[in-house]
Design a protein around this motif. Structure first.
Motif, PDB file in Angstrom:
ATOM      1  N   ILE A 322       0.847  -1.191   0.000  1.00 41.66           N
ATOM      2  CA  ILE A 322       0.000   0.000   0.000  1.00 41.66           C
ATOM      3  C   ILE A 322       0.883   1.242   0.000  1.00 41.66           C
ATOM      4  O   ILE A 322       2.082   1.166   0.263  1.00 41.66           O
ATOM      5  N   GLU A 323       0.281   2.360  -0.293  1.00 40.01           N
ATOM      6  CA  GLU A 323       0.998   3.635  -0.280  1.00 40.01           C
ATOM      7  C   GLU A 323       1.551   3.912   1.119  1.00 40.01           C
ATOM      8  O   GLU A 323       0.833   3.775   2.118  1.00 40.01           O
ATOM      9  N   LYS A 324       2.820   4.290   1.195  1.00 37.43           N
ATOM     10  CA  LYS A 324       3.414   4.507   2.508  1.00 37.43           C
ATOM     11  C   LYS A 324       2.773   5.708   3.207  1.00 37.43           C
ATOM     12  O   LYS A 324       2.347   6.675   2.556  1.00 37.43           O
ATOM     13  N   GLU A 325       2.683   5.605   4.520  1.00 34.93           N
ATOM     14  CA  GLU A 325       2.114   6.639   5.391  1.00 34.93           C
ATOM     15  C   GLU A 325       0.629   6.899   5.138  1.00 34.93           C
ATOM     16  O   GLU A 325       0.089   7.907   5.591  1.00 34.93           O
ATOM     17  N   ASN A 326      -0.039   5.981   4.442  1.00 34.68           N
ATOM     18  CA  ASN A 326      -1.467   6.142   4.179  1.00 34.68           C
ATOM     19  C   ASN A 326      -2.233   5.338   5.229  1.00 34.68           C
ATOM     20  O   ASN A 326      -2.448   4.135   5.081  1.00 34.68           O
ATOM     21  N   VAL A 327      -2.631   6.005   6.292  1.00 32.14           N
ATOM     22  CA  VAL A 327      -3.279   5.347   7.421  1.00 32.14           C
ATOM     23  C   VAL A 327      -4.607   4.716   7.006  1.00 32.14           C
ATOM     24  O   VAL A 327      -4.912   3.575   7.369  1.00 32.14           O
ATOM     25  N   LYS A 328      -5.396   5.438   6.234  1.00 33.44           N
ATOM     26  CA  LYS A 328      -6.711   4.919   5.821  1.00 33.44           C
ATOM     27  C   LYS A 328      -6.561   3.669   4.960  1.00 33.44           C
ATOM     28  O   LYS A 328      -7.313   2.693   5.116  1.00 33.44           O
ATOM     29  N   MET A 329      -5.614   3.670   4.048  1.00 32.64           N
ATOM     30  CA  MET A 329      -5.415   2.512   3.186  1.00 32.64           C
ATOM     31  C   MET A 329      -4.993   1.295   4.017  1.00 32.64           C
ATOM     32  O   MET A 329      -5.443   0.163   3.757  1.00 32.64           O
ATOM     33  N   LEU A 330      -4.159   1.522   5.030  1.00 30.96           N
ATOM     34  CA  LEU A 330      -3.761   0.426   5.907  1.00 30.96           C
ATOM     35  C   LEU A 330      -4.973  -0.094   6.678  1.00 30.96           C
ATOM     36  O   LEU A 330      -5.199  -1.311   6.753  1.00 30.96           O
ATOM     37  N   ALA A 331      -5.756   0.813   7.251  1.00 29.11           N
ATOM     38  CA  ALA A 331      -6.946   0.402   8.005  1.00 29.11           C
ATOM     39  C   ALA A 331      -7.919  -0.367   7.108  1.00 29.11           C
ATOM     40  O   ALA A 331      -8.464  -1.414   7.512  1.00 29.11           O
ATOM     41  N   ASP A 332      -8.145   0.120   5.883  1.00 29.19           N
ATOM     42  CA  ASP A 332      -9.071  -0.535   4.959  1.00 29.19           C
ATOM     43  C   ASP A 332      -8.608  -1.951   4.620  1.00 29.19           C
ATOM     44  O   ASP A 332      -9.423  -2.879   4.531  1.00 29.19           O
ATOM     45  N   ASN A 333      -7.293  -2.129   4.421  1.00 33.28           N
ATOM     46  CA  ASN A 333      -6.778  -3.451   4.070  1.00 33.28           C
ATOM     47  C   ASN A 333      -6.828  -4.418   5.247  1.00 33.28           C
ATOM     48  O   ASN A 333      -7.033  -5.622   5.053  1.00 33.28           O
ATOM     49  N   ILE A 334      -6.638  -3.914   6.450  1.00 30.57           N
ATOM     50  CA  ILE A 334      -6.783  -4.763   7.629  1.00 30.57           C
ATOM     51  C   ILE A 334      -8.237  -5.239   7.750  1.00 30.57           C
ATOM     52  O   ILE A 334      -8.507  -6.436   7.948  1.00 30.57           O
ATOM     53  N   ILE A 335      -9.185  -4.319   7.630  1.00 29.27           N
ATOM     54  CA  ILE A 335     -10.597  -4.672   7.702  1.00 29.27           C
ATOM     55  C   ILE A 335     -10.981  -5.659   6.600  1.00 29.27           C
ATOM     56  O   ILE A 335     -11.725  -6.628   6.821  1.00 29.27           O
ATOM     57  N   GLN A 336     -10.472  -5.420   5.390  1.00 29.99           N
ATOM     58  CA  GLN A 336     -10.764  -6.324   4.274  1.00 29.99           C
ATOM     59  C   GLN A 336     -10.320  -7.737   4.592  1.00 29.99           C
ATOM     60  O   GLN A 336     -11.043  -8.715   4.354  1.00 29.99           O
TER      61      GLN A 336
END
Length: 375
Positions: A322-336
């Motif tokens: 994922i894009e570095k330092e992108n908190v939302k993208m990290l959260a979305d991928n964890i939830i997914q």
């Protein structure tokens, strides 16, 4: 073939990529060559005399650190602390090296830079250097030392294609000496019915991005994660540990985030076998050893698209970048991944693909072939 590995320290850290690399590469290399390791700073050795011992079946030369060297070192001139003690016993080291007549001397990272000159003057061996990390931005001290090392080596190993490209760009006149040899892992899949952890393992420094993980956990919400039966384990130590604990408290995620401190490589192995998701949210990473270790254990890996990390994703079925330092993208991928977790049989199959490629036997074979090409 007689090979001398020159390493900056005994490395008393329990989780450290360089220590893991040296341990498993030399153990694999022992099967095809006569191996000796020279530790230029043995922090756990007293006195002022060089000691020669058998360590894990390998001849090991220990240079005592002395009372003025602190470990882990906390200095911008770590390469000086890692090389200075050997200057106190030049003659002993020279006698040992001259007597052994090594075919190859392999330096592990630029921390050992000051030892290159003395070894080159006292043996006819081919010189190989592995650069384990390059600074994200040019640092005139470390980059200058790395330039000098690449210029004085017969071959230079980068740990990722990204790192090799950085070195080629910074030192174009030495590009012909550069090759890439990835790290390996000795970890193997172990079935687990209790993959209830989201894990992080590494030094707790800003560049490792643990704060980004904490922010993502806060965005998801503690109650939601507890509803999935998940908790977060953060393994490692570093200068940011107190700040990260304070951040966890400020974000209200402290009850679900457990800081376990430094743990041994064996304990990391056990931790990853319970991991459903392993996060490597680094702002900068030349390779990313824990990424391949986690996949080898069957964990789903989320890594930042930075440095050499994307090269560790040998299979996209149990990993994503994922894009570095992108908190939302990290959260979305964890939830997914929590909503649609990878089946255990797929984890097993994909982990076997990872370990068939990233293993220390392959690393040793590629490295040995490089040595042979120089002789």
């Amino acid at each position: 073939m007689k090979i001398l590995y020159v390493v900056s320290a005994m490395l008393p850290w329990k989780v450290h990529g360089l220590a893991v690399h040296v341990k498993y590469l030399t153990e694999a290399m022992c099967k095809v060559a006569d191996v000796t390791i020279l530790y230029t700073v043995a922090a756990n050795i007293s006195g002022n005399k060089v000691k020669i011992i058998q360590l894990n079946g390998i001849k090991t030369i220990l240079v005592p650190a002395g009372k003025d060297i602190q470990f882990p070192p906390n200095t911008p001139c770590i390469w000086m602390d890692a090389s200075f003690p050997i200057t106190q016993c030049w003659n002993e080291v020279v006698d040992i090296i001259a007597k052994e007549k090594y075919d190859v001397v392999h330096f592990q990272d630029y921390y050992t830079a000051l030892t290159v000159e003395i070894i080159k003057k006292n043996c006819n061996a081919k010189i190989v250097t592995t650069i384990h990390a390059v600074s994200e931005k040019i640092n005139h001290i470390s980059s200058g030392i790395q330039y000098w090392l690449t210029a004085n080596s017969d071959a230079v190993i980068a740990v990722s294609n990204w790192e090799q490209q950085v070195l080629k760009t910074r030192f174009p006149e030495n590009f012909h000496r550069l090759v890439t040899i990835y790290n390996g892992t000795n970890m193997r899949y172990s079935a687990s019915k209790n993959r209830n952890l989201i894990t992080f393992a590494g030094r707790l420094e800003k560049k490792k991005g643990c704060d980004i993980l904490l922010q993502a956990i806060a965005m998801i919400g503690v109650d939601k994660l507890e509803g999935f039966g998940k908790s977060v384990v953060i393994a490692g130590n570093g200068t940011e540990i107190e700040a990260l604990k304070a951040l966890a408290q400020k974000l209200g995620v402290e009850r679900i985030c457990k800081f376990v401190g430094e743990i041994s490589h064996e304990e990391v192995n056990k931790l990853l076998s319970q991991s459903c998701i392993h996060v490597v949210p680094s702002r900068y990473e030349p390779f990313g050893l824990t990424s391949i270790e986690a996949m080898a254990k069957g964990a789903y890996v989320i890594v930042s698209n930075t440095g050499g990390l994307p090269e560790t994703l040998f299979t996209s079925k149990i990993g994503v970048y994922i894009e570095k330092e992108n908190v939302k993208m990290l959260a979305d991928n964890i939830i997914q991944q929590l909503n649609f977790p990878v089946a255990e049989d797929l984890r097993k199959a994909e982990s076997e693909k990872v370990t068939s490629y990233f293993n220390w036997e392959n690393v040793a074979k590629e490295t040995f072939n490089l040595y042979e090409s120089l002789l």
